[in-house]
Structures are given as C-alpha cells and as structure tokens.
Design a protein around this motif. Structure first.
Motif, PDB file in Angstrom:
ATOM      1  N   TYR A  91      36.046 -72.647  37.570  1.00 12.40           N
ATOM      2  CA  TYR A  91      36.241 -72.755  36.118  1.00 12.40           C
ATOM      3  C   TYR A  91      37.365 -73.756  35.854  1.00 12.40           C
ATOM      4  O   TYR A  91      38.469 -73.581  36.372  1.00 12.40           O
ATOM      5  CB  TYR A  91      36.594 -71.389  35.520  1.00 12.40           C
ATOM      6  N   PRO A  92      37.111 -74.803  35.079  1.00 13.31           N
ATOM      7  CA  PRO A  92      38.135 -75.824  34.822  1.00 13.31           C
ATOM      8  C   PRO A  92      39.259 -75.277  33.942  1.00 13.31           C
ATOM      9  O   PRO A  92      39.124 -74.209  33.330  1.00 13.31           O
ATOM     10  CB  PRO A  92      37.353 -76.920  34.102  1.00 13.31           C
ATOM     11  N   PRO A  93      40.374 -75.989  33.852  1.00 15.45           N
ATOM     12  CA  PRO A  93      41.476 -75.562  32.978  1.00 15.45           C
ATOM     13  C   PRO A  93      40.990 -75.436  31.528  1.00 15.45           C
ATOM     14  O   PRO A  93      40.230 -76.279  31.044  1.00 15.45           O
ATOM     15  CB  PRO A  93      42.501 -76.696  33.115  1.00 15.45           C
ATOM     16  N   GLN A  94      41.425 -74.402  30.859  1.00 15.56           N
ATOM     17  CA  GLN A  94      40.995 -74.193  29.477  1.00 15.56           C
ATOM     18  C   GLN A  94      41.876 -73.153  28.798  1.00 15.56           C
ATOM     19  O   GLN A  94      42.730 -72.520  29.421  1.00 15.56           O
ATOM     20  CB  GLN A  94      39.535 -73.744  29.431  1.00 15.56           C
ATOM     21  N   GLN A  95      41.642 -72.980  27.504  1.00 17.36           N
ATOM     22  CA  GLN A  95      42.340 -71.969  26.726  1.00 17.36           C
ATOM     23  C   GLN A  95      41.623 -70.627  26.855  1.00 17.36           C
ATOM     24  O   GLN A  95      40.391 -70.562  26.897  1.00 17.36           O
ATOM     25  CB  GLN A  95      42.382 -72.380  25.255  1.00 17.36           C
ATOM     26  N   PRO A 110      45.337 -72.643  34.168  1.00 12.77           N
ATOM     27  CA  PRO A 110      44.822 -73.672  35.075  1.00 12.77           C
ATOM     28  C   PRO A 110      43.380 -73.396  35.480  1.00 12.77           C
ATOM     29  O   PRO A 110      42.767 -72.416  35.035  1.00 12.77           O
ATOM     30  CB  PRO A 110      45.766 -73.545  36.285  1.00 12.77           C
ATOM     31  N   ALA A 111      42.847 -74.251  36.316  1.00 17.81           N
ATOM     32  CA  ALA A 111      41.509 -74.032  36.853  1.00 17.81           C
ATOM     33  C   ALA A 111      41.519 -72.783  37.733  1.00 17.81           C
ATOM     34  O   ALA A 111      42.550 -72.426  38.313  1.00 17.81           O
ATOM     35  CB  ALA A 111      41.058 -75.243  37.661  1.00 17.81           C
ATOM     36  N   PHE A 112      40.358 -72.138  37.823  1.00 18.70           N
ATOM     37  CA  PHE A 112      40.270 -70.924  38.634  1.00 18.70           C
ATOM     38  C   PHE A 112      39.111 -71.011  39.619  1.00 18.70           C
ATOM     39  O   PHE A 112      38.052 -71.573  39.329  1.00 18.70           O
ATOM     40  CB  PHE A 112      40.067 -69.692  37.750  1.00 18.70           C
ATOM     41  N   SER A 126      43.824 -73.234  40.746  1.00 18.68           N
ATOM     42  CA  SER A 126      43.693 -74.549  41.373  1.00 18.68           C
ATOM     43  C   SER A 126      44.307 -75.589  40.440  1.00 18.68           C
ATOM     44  O   SER A 126      44.281 -75.437  39.222  1.00 18.68           O
ATOM     45  CB  SER A 126      42.219 -74.874  41.630  1.00 18.68           C
ATOM     46  N   LYS A 127      44.860 -76.656  41.013  1.00 15.73           N
ATOM     47  CA  LYS A 127      45.447 -77.720  40.209  1.00 15.73           C
ATOM     48  C   LYS A 127      44.443 -78.820  39.878  1.00 15.73           C
ATOM     49  O   LYS A 127      44.791 -79.794  39.202  1.00 15.73           O
ATOM     50  CB  LYS A 127      46.659 -78.321  40.932  1.00 15.73           C
ATOM     51  N   PRO A 208      51.705 -75.383  32.887  1.00 15.86           N
ATOM     52  CA  PRO A 208      52.494 -76.232  33.801  1.00 15.86           C
ATOM     53  C   PRO A 208      52.134 -75.946  35.264  1.00 15.86           C
ATOM     54  O   PRO A 208      52.516 -74.909  35.817  1.00 15.86           O
ATOM     55  CB  PRO A 208      53.940 -75.831  33.488  1.00 15.86           C
ATOM     56  N   SER A 209      51.424 -76.858  35.887  1.00 17.55           N
ATOM     57  CA  SER A 209      50.945 -76.634  37.254  1.00 17.55           C
ATOM     58  C   SER A 209      52.085 -76.510  38.263  1.00 17.55           C
ATOM     59  O   SER A 209      51.932 -75.874  39.309  1.00 17.55           O
ATOM     60  CB  SER A 209      50.006 -77.763  37.670  1.00 17.55           C
ATOM     61  N   LYS A 210      53.253 -77.107  37.951  1.00 17.32           N
ATOM     62  CA  LYS A 210      54.376 -77.037  38.876  1.00 17.32           C
ATOM     63  C   LYS A 210      54.924 -75.615  39.014  1.00 17.32           C
ATOM     64  O   LYS A 210      55.694 -75.322  39.939  1.00 17.32           O
ATOM     65  CB  LYS A 210      55.489 -77.981  38.422  1.00 17.32           C
TER      66      LYS A 210
END
Length: 228
Positions: A91-95, A110-112, A126-127, A208-210
């Motif tokens: 699943y891509p990054p989304q709200q 983030p992506a899952f 996942s980033k 924030p992926s970091k």
C-alpha cells in the motif's frame, strides 16, 4: 564382526506387497522406496505394478490446475504454505482516517507491506513510493502491532487469508479502535510512545520517513519463513 546385509531385491519386495494390497475404491497407490517409486494400480480386475521415475512423478503432479482467482491490485505475491494460502500486499503512502482511543484522527502514513497467512497478519512500513521487494522494512508507526510485525486484533477475528478475504482483514485492522497497547519502539522521536508522534503528524501532508525504526528482517526472509 559386522556382516554386510544382502542387497535388497526391490522387484521381489514389490511382488510380495502387491498381492497383499487391497485397493478397493482406490484407483492406485504409490510406494516410496529407496531411490525410486513403484506405482500399483488396478486394471480389468488385475493388479499391476511398475517402477516410476521422479521426473514422471513431477510431471504427473504438475498437471494439477491451481487458480488463485482475481488478485487485488495491491497484491504483489501469493502462494501456499504448509497449512494454507499466504499473500503479500503493498500500500503506497497515503492519508488514513483512524480511530484512536475513541478519537478520530486524520494522519499521513508511510507505505505499508501487509502479509497474511491463515488467520495471522503482519504489517511493516516502507520508505518506497512503489513496491520494491528488496527495500528495507521498518516498524509500522502504529499501536497494536507486535515487535515482529504481527497485528493484535484484540477481540476482532480476521478471516482466513485468501485472495478474496485479505481485503476484509485490511479493513478490519483500520476500522478498529487503536489503543495505547504496544506503543514502544515505533518512533525515533518518541521511542516509548508512538501515539505522541501520531499526534504530531495529524493533518500534516506526509509522514516523516526519518522517524521510522528499522526492522531486522528482509521481506524475502519473511516469505521464506512463511512458505516452510
């Protein structure tokens, strides 16, 4: 003094077994002997036997038709383990609109990577913006998820994993009421409480992926463990 045993005469062994074999409604039987196979079958009221090569056995079973049905577009891998089907989804990054301690939050995530096997399901972050099987995995920045990525559904009961049901399991997870259970080790900024991080990103555009915490296994290793 060790006396060597006489060589095994497989032909005589089979001829001894065949008369004692009651096939009944069984159309055929396959004997697994040392280094080879023997097929016993009945034809016109007479029982026959013949040696069969491993290659012939492989060809016979490879003719079995397996159809997974139409796969969800999130599905990136599907297979059979020892006890049932397993599926990997991306699943891509989304709200997301989530219910957290009875409060509705709009948060970017983030992506899952979502994995199901029987009635067990796992989730990792996942980033990547597109699926990459070699990409590193991270702890999902969410409560109610164990350290190994396994989802705690509480009193909810997700269905057995299958192409037609994994979407149901995904919806059950997101429609549940997230709590303060299993909130540690999901955020670098708030290592003891990922809920504080989620509160910080409410109504923001991206997560924030970091802040993600690395997971110590690759997706390939996880899939190998499931298929065994």
């Amino acid at each position: 003094m060790n006396v060597p045993l006489p060589p095994l005469d497989i032909g005589k062994l089979v001829q001894t077994i065949v008369p004692q074999t009651e096939l009944g409604e069984v159309q055929a039987q396959l004997l697994f002997l040392s280094g080879q196979y023997v097929l016993i079958y009945k034809e016109q009221e007479k029982t026959h036997c013949k040696f069969v090569s491993p290659a012939a056995i492989a060809r016979a079973f490879s003719n079995t038709v397996i159809d997974s049905g139409w796969l969800d577009y999130h599905t990136v891998r599907w297979g059979h383990g020892l006890s049932g089907e397993w599926i990997v989804q991306y699943y891509p990054p989304q709200q997301y609109q989530i219910l957290c301690e009875n409060n509705e939050w709009q948060i970017p995530l983030p992506a899952f990577i979502f994995v199901g096997y029987r009635t067990r399901y796992w989730i990792w972050a996942s980033k990547t913006k597109q699926f990459d099987p070699n990409a590193a995995l991270y702890a999902a920045p969410l409560p109610n998820v164990y350290g190994d990525g396994a989802i705690c559904f509480g009193e909810l009961h997700p269905p057995d994993c299958s192409p037609s049901q994994i979407g149901v399991a995904w919806k059950i997870f997101w429609q549940s009421n997230f709590s303060n259970h299993l909130i540690q080790g999901k955020s670098k900024r708030y290592p003891q409480d990922v809920l504080k991080q989620l509160m910080q990103v409410r109504n923001k555009r991206i997560y924030p992926s970091k802040d993600l915490v690395i997971f110590n296994k690759s997706l390939d290793v996880i899939c190998q463990g499931i298929t065994r």
